[in-house]
Write a protein that holds these residues in place. Structure first.
Motif, PDB file in Angstrom:
ATOM      1  N   LYS A   1      16.233   6.838  -5.115  1.00 54.19           N
ATOM      2  CA  LYS A   1      16.570   8.223  -4.781  1.00 54.19           C
ATOM      3  C   LYS A   1      15.628   8.783  -3.713  1.00 54.19           C
ATOM      4  O   LYS A   1      16.038   9.580  -2.856  1.00 54.19           O
ATOM      5  CB  LYS A   1      16.562   9.095  -6.022  1.00 54.19           C
ATOM      6  CG  LYS A   1      15.209   9.233  -6.707  1.00 54.19           C
ATOM      7  CD  LYS A   1      15.293  10.122  -7.949  1.00 54.19           C
ATOM      8  CE  LYS A   1      13.923  10.281  -8.614  1.00 54.19           C
ATOM      9  NZ  LYS A   1      14.011  11.119  -9.835  1.00 54.19           N
ATOM     10  N   TRP A   2      14.342   8.345  -3.750  1.00 54.47           N
ATOM     11  CA  TRP A   2      13.402   8.819  -2.733  1.00 54.47           C
ATOM     12  C   TRP A   2      13.600   8.078  -1.419  1.00 54.47           C
ATOM     13  O   TRP A   2      13.402   8.639  -0.345  1.00 54.47           O
ATOM     14  CB  TRP A   2      11.958   8.671  -3.229  1.00 54.47           C
ATOM     15  CG  TRP A   2      11.564   9.821  -4.106  1.00 54.47           C
ATOM     16  CD1 TRP A   2      11.482   9.836  -5.472  1.00 54.47           C
ATOM     17  CD2 TRP A   2      11.232  11.146  -3.670  1.00 54.47           C
ATOM     18  NE1 TRP A   2      11.114  11.082  -5.921  1.00 54.47           N
ATOM     19  CE2 TRP A   2      10.950  11.911  -4.835  1.00 54.47           C
ATOM     20  CE3 TRP A   2      11.143  11.757  -2.431  1.00 54.47           C
ATOM     21  CZ2 TRP A   2      10.583  13.248  -4.766  1.00 54.47           C
ATOM     22  CZ3 TRP A   2      10.787  13.103  -2.366  1.00 54.47           C
ATOM     23  CH2 TRP A   2      10.515  13.830  -3.521  1.00 54.47           C
ATOM     24  N   GLN A   3      13.965   6.814  -1.489  1.00 55.83           N
ATOM     25  CA  GLN A   3      14.304   6.095  -0.259  1.00 55.83           C
ATOM     26  C   GLN A   3      15.461   6.788   0.453  1.00 55.83           C
ATOM     27  O   GLN A   3      15.419   7.024   1.671  1.00 55.83           O
ATOM     28  CB  GLN A   3      14.678   4.651  -0.587  1.00 55.83           C
ATOM     29  CG  GLN A   3      13.514   3.789  -1.030  1.00 55.83           C
ATOM     30  CD  GLN A   3      13.928   2.353  -1.269  1.00 55.83           C
ATOM     31  OE1 GLN A   3      14.982   1.921  -0.829  1.00 55.83           O
ATOM     32  NE2 GLN A   3      13.092   1.591  -1.973  1.00 55.83           N
TER      33      GLN A   3
ATOM     34  N   TYR B   1       4.738  -2.317  -7.524  1.00 54.84           N
ATOM     35  CA  TYR B   1       5.224  -0.961  -7.278  1.00 54.84           C
ATOM     36  C   TYR B   1       6.427  -0.996  -6.346  1.00 54.84           C
ATOM     37  O   TYR B   1       6.563  -1.884  -5.503  1.00 54.84           O
ATOM     38  CB  TYR B   1       4.123  -0.116  -6.637  1.00 54.84           C
ATOM     39  CG  TYR B   1       3.037   0.324  -7.596  1.00 54.84           C
ATOM     40  CD1 TYR B   1       3.067   1.582  -8.188  1.00 54.84           C
ATOM     41  CD2 TYR B   1       1.982  -0.530  -7.894  1.00 54.84           C
ATOM     42  CE1 TYR B   1       2.064   1.982  -9.060  1.00 54.84           C
ATOM     43  CE2 TYR B   1       0.967  -0.148  -8.779  1.00 54.84           C
ATOM     44  CZ  TYR B   1       1.027   1.113  -9.353  1.00 54.84           C
ATOM     45  OH  TYR B   1       0.041   1.496 -10.232  1.00 54.84           O
ATOM     46  N   THR B   2       7.302   0.009  -6.473  1.00 50.65           N
ATOM     47  CA  THR B   2       8.433   0.172  -5.550  1.00 50.65           C
ATOM     48  C   THR B   2       8.777   1.647  -5.449  1.00 50.65           C
ATOM     49  O   THR B   2       8.584   2.407  -6.423  1.00 50.65           O
ATOM     50  CB  THR B   2       9.664  -0.634  -6.014  1.00 50.65           C
ATOM     51  OG1 THR B   2      10.655  -0.608  -4.984  1.00 50.65           O
ATOM     52  CG2 THR B   2      10.278  -0.045  -7.280  1.00 50.65           C
TER      53      THR B   2
ATOM     54  N   VAL C   1       6.587   3.908  -7.825  1.00 46.12           N
ATOM     55  CA  VAL C   1       6.334   3.814  -9.265  1.00 46.12           C
ATOM     56  C   VAL C   1       6.180   2.340  -9.632  1.00 46.12           C
ATOM     57  O   VAL C   1       6.665   1.451  -8.942  1.00 46.12           O
ATOM     58  CB  VAL C   1       7.488   4.434 -10.085  1.00 46.12           C
ATOM     59  CG1 VAL C   1       7.602   5.930  -9.809  1.00 46.12           C
ATOM     60  CG2 VAL C   1       8.816   3.738  -9.768  1.00 46.12           C
ATOM     61  N   TYR C   2       5.508   2.110 -10.739  1.00 46.55           N
ATOM     62  CA  TYR C   2       5.275   0.738 -11.184  1.00 46.55           C
ATOM     63  C   TYR C   2       6.491   0.203 -11.930  1.00 46.55           C
ATOM     64  O   TYR C   2       7.077   0.896 -12.767  1.00 46.55           O
ATOM     65  CB  TYR C   2       4.046   0.685 -12.084  1.00 46.55           C
ATOM     66  CG  TYR C   2       3.655  -0.722 -12.496  1.00 46.55           C
ATOM     67  CD1 TYR C   2       3.073  -1.591 -11.579  1.00 46.55           C
ATOM     68  CD2 TYR C   2       3.889  -1.178 -13.796  1.00 46.55           C
ATOM     69  CE1 TYR C   2       2.713  -2.882 -11.941  1.00 46.55           C
ATOM     70  CE2 TYR C   2       3.540  -2.469 -14.168  1.00 46.55           C
ATOM     71  CZ  TYR C   2       2.952  -3.314 -13.226  1.00 46.55           C
ATOM     72  OH  TYR C   2       2.611  -4.599 -13.592  1.00 46.55           O
ATOM     73  N   VAL C   3       6.893  -1.028 -11.594  1.00 45.33           N
ATOM     74  CA  VAL C   3       8.031  -1.684 -12.248  1.00 45.33           C
ATOM     75  C   VAL C   3       7.488  -2.846 -13.086  1.00 45.33           C
ATOM     76  O   VAL C   3       7.129  -3.899 -12.538  1.00 45.33           O
ATOM     77  CB  VAL C   3       9.047  -2.209 -11.212  1.00 45.33           C
ATOM     78  CG1 VAL C   3      10.254  -2.821 -11.916  1.00 45.33           C
ATOM     79  CG2 VAL C   3       9.480  -1.101 -10.267  1.00 45.33           C
TER      80      VAL C   3
ATOM     81  N   ALA D   1       0.826  -1.211   0.000  1.00 45.52           N
ATOM     82  CA  ALA D   1       0.000   0.000   0.000  1.00 45.52           C
ATOM     83  C   ALA D   1       0.857   1.257   0.000  1.00 45.52           C
ATOM     84  O   ALA D   1       0.538   2.246  -0.685  1.00 45.52           O
ATOM     85  CB  ALA D   1      -0.924  -0.005   1.219  1.00 45.52           C
ATOM     86  N   PHE D   2       1.953   1.252   0.751  1.00 50.00           N
ATOM     87  CA  PHE D   2       2.857   2.406   0.797  1.00 50.00           C
ATOM     88  C   PHE D   2       3.543   2.597  -0.551  1.00 50.00           C
ATOM     89  O   PHE D   2       3.659   3.731  -1.050  1.00 50.00           O
ATOM     90  CB  PHE D   2       3.894   2.189   1.901  1.00 50.00           C
ATOM     91  CG  PHE D   2       4.790   3.365   2.148  1.00 50.00           C
ATOM     92  CD1 PHE D   2       4.403   4.393   3.007  1.00 50.00           C
ATOM     93  CD2 PHE D   2       6.030   3.466   1.533  1.00 50.00           C
ATOM     94  CE1 PHE D   2       5.219   5.482   3.252  1.00 50.00           C
ATOM     95  CE2 PHE D   2       6.859   4.547   1.769  1.00 50.00           C
ATOM     96  CZ  PHE D   2       6.454   5.561   2.627  1.00 50.00           C
ATOM     97  N   ALA D   3       4.007   1.501  -1.157  1.00 49.86           N
ATOM     98  CA  ALA D   3       4.687   1.590  -2.456  1.00 49.86           C
ATOM     99  C   ALA D   3       3.742   2.090  -3.536  1.00 49.86           C
ATOM    100  O   ALA D   3       4.140   2.861  -4.423  1.00 49.86           O
ATOM    101  CB  ALA D   3       5.259   0.230  -2.830  1.00 49.86           C
ATOM    102  N   GLU D   4       2.475   1.670  -3.467  1.00 51.81           N
ATOM    103  CA  GLU D   4       1.504   2.139  -4.460  1.00 51.81           C
ATOM    104  C   GLU D   4       1.215   3.626  -4.307  1.00 51.81           C
ATOM    105  O   GLU D   4       0.947   4.319  -5.293  1.00 51.81           O
ATOM    106  CB  GLU D   4       0.210   1.335  -4.334  1.00 51.81           C
ATOM    107  CG  GLU D   4       0.358  -0.120  -4.801  1.00 51.81           C
ATOM    108  CD  GLU D   4      -0.921  -0.909  -4.596  1.00 51.81           C
ATOM    109  OE1 GLU D   4      -1.870  -0.372  -3.972  1.00 51.81           O
ATOM    110  OE2 GLU D   4      -0.970  -2.074  -5.050  1.00 51.81           O
TER     111      GLU D   4
END
Length: 541
Positions: A97-99, A92-93, A84-86, A77-80
């Motif tokens: 760079k944002w991590q 999603y992941t 972005v979709y891979v 849910a957090f990744a969505e």
């Protein structure tokens, strides 16, 4: 050479002597504390134990959030919401760079918070500073809970970082000042246990909501953080101020009152001796520093330079040895091929191992001290990293079961970390710093940790992320050599401080005793005082 001959003797150049009533009282108090057993110290100073634990509990919040973010990278849910979709993975992941950006926003703010905390503690004291910073967390938690996008989330995490920086240095500093000699190691390493408790709670909460697919899957864990200020602030309102802080301010009557609040009623008559010991130690440090300066730059002058080196590198070793990489273990497990549910269960097991490891460290510290555990622990963890890297290579060659071997080894590594360098860093930093510069030295040491963490937070996501380097377990080939390098440093530079009063440590550092001789050095104040007495008689004639 006999074993007895190997013991190095040193005479106290400042004389805890019976010629000076203050010094006599100080000497009596040091003998009293050193003569107590661990259990007797707990019974006589149970109030000090309670308040040190309560102040350190503020660190549960930081451990919780750091583990929470690390778990969220693997939360669907957090990744969505923020990722972005891979197409290649069909899921999603959050981009690497944002991590790195979100993690480092917190770390940079904590870095600044360390310096803010140094001034706050110097001016307001420990009690007011901890209450104010815990209260500041309340609106910050609201921002991260309801962040509509990645930028807002980054901003909220950054604001949380400021009070965390203050609390990260305040907890071990306060514990080291209110704890008697035989309880210092337990109460300073308890700070690490608070971190672990926060991580354990975070892992449990995330596991509980991992099946949710709506926005509350990550909002509920964020909102849980409101529990800490509500519970802690009413209790901390009644906490006693550190008597060492009162002594540094020249408020000796208040220092005595604080000592009485921290000790059992049977020791109330010993309050003057306790404060006398603090005054004597404070005077010695003023003489060593050639004045009453307590600025940040003073940590790099004279004997305090060596203390700063030991403190900063000890705490940075937690990250250099791979400690921060463990924050990504759930994400690591998932990218290594485990199902999401299995990855979260492994994450919970990871924090459980950390909790048990910290408890076990108390028994090791009592038996072996600080230095042997730190050095041997690093060597053992370096070995585990090399084996993990080897298993990663095996897994990439088609042996899928090796991923479970990596997962098991990482749990062993976490327990090893929390039995050795994890909790010991808090103990060593709290003991190494001089009392007058404690908050500054602890702050600089924590900032060394944060600087190392910034580097680790930049490279760790890239090591694991399938859109970046995708090293996965092969990261062990980086952390292994680094762990070995820090073990070599610790062998030559890290002294043993078990059972020493702060006055004795001041003398050992002033005389520049080599690290490997600290444990065998005997301080004999009576001999030097006799020499001084004879010198005085000679001058009179």
């Amino acid at each position: 050479m006999s074993k007895h001959d190997e013991v190095h003797h040193i005479e106290d150049p400042h004389g805890i002597s019976k010629l000076d009533p203050t010094a006599e009282a100080a000497a009596e108090h040091i003998k009293l504390e050193q003569g107590l057993s661990t259990w007797a110290s707990i019974k006589l100073y149970r109030k000090a134990v309670f308040w040190a634990c309560m102040v350190s509990m503020s660190l549960v919040m930081e451990g919780y959030d750091k583990a929470l973010i690390g778990n969220f990278w693997a939360l669907t849910a957090f990744a969505e919401r923020y990722g972005v979709y891979v197409p290649s993975k069909g899921s999603y992941t959050v981009e690497a760079k944002w991590q790195s950006g979100i993690t480092n926003a917190t770390t940079v703010a904590s870095f600044i918070g360390i310096f803010l905390g140094g001034y706050q503690i110097d001016y307001f004291g420990y009690r007011k500073t901890v209450i104010a910073n815990v209260a500041f967390m309340i609106p910050c938690i609201a921002i991260v809970t309801f962040a509509p996008n990645k930028i807002a989330l980054l901003f909220g995490e950054m604001l949380c970082g400021f009070p965390w920086g203050v609390l990260a240095s305040l907890g071990p500093a306060y514990a080291s000042e209110v704890a008697p000699i035989h309880l210092r190691a337990y109460l300073t390493t308890y700070v690490n246990l608070c971190w672990v408790m926060g991580q354990f709670i975070a892992s449990g909460v995330v596991l509980g909501i991992s099946d949710r697919t709506d926005e509350w899957a990550y909002r509920i864990p964020f909102a849980v953080q409101w529990v800490w200020p509500v519970l802690l602030i009413p209790v901390l309102w009644f906490a006693p101020e550190s008597p060492w802080w009162y002594v540094r301010k020249g408020r000796l009557e208040e220092a005595e009152h604080s000592v009485r609040r921290l000790a059992a009623p049977s020791l109330r008559d010993e309050a003057k001796q306790t404060v006398a010991m603090m005054v004597k130690t404070n005077q010695l440090e003023i003489e060593n520093m050639a004045g009453e300066r307590t600025g940040w730059l003073d940590c790099f002058r004279g004997t305090d330079l060596r203390r700063t080196e030991i403190s900063t590198l000890t705490w940075a070793t937690q990250v250099i040895g791979g400690g921060h990489f463990s924050a990504y273990l759930v994400y690591f497990f998932r990218e290594a091929g485990l199902a999401s549910s299995d990855a979260f269960k492994m994450g919970l097991g990871n924090t459980g191992c950390a909790f048990i490891g910290t408890i076990l460290s108390w028994f090791l510290i009592k038996r072996f001290g600080r230095r042997p555990i730190f050095v041997i622990g690093l060597l053992w963890m370096a070995t585990l990293w090399f084996i993990t890297g080897g298993l990663a290579v095996v897994a990439l060659n088609g042996h899928g079961q090796a991923k479970w071997g990596q997962a098991a080894l990482m749990l062993v590594w976490v327990m090893s970390y929390d039995m050795t360098i994890g909790p010991l860093a808090y103990c060593i930093v709290g003991e190494t710093s001089s009392t007058r510069l404690r908050t500054k030295t602890v702050g600089l040491s924590r900032n060394a940790f944060y600087l190392a963490q910034i580097v680790s937070a930049v490279i760790s996501p890239y090591m694991i992320n399938p859109l970046a380097w995708n090293w996965q377990g092969k990261a062990g080939f980086l952390w292994g050599p680094l762990s070995f390098m820090m073990a070599v440093w610790a062998f030559f530079r890290l002294p043993e401080m078990k059972g020493r009063s702060y006055y004795e440590l001041d003398i050992l550092f002033e005389r520049r005793i080599p690290a490997r001789k600290f444990a065998k050095t005997v301080i004999e104040p009576e001999a030097i005082e006799q020499a001084r007495r004879e010198e005085g008689e000679y001058l009179e004639h």
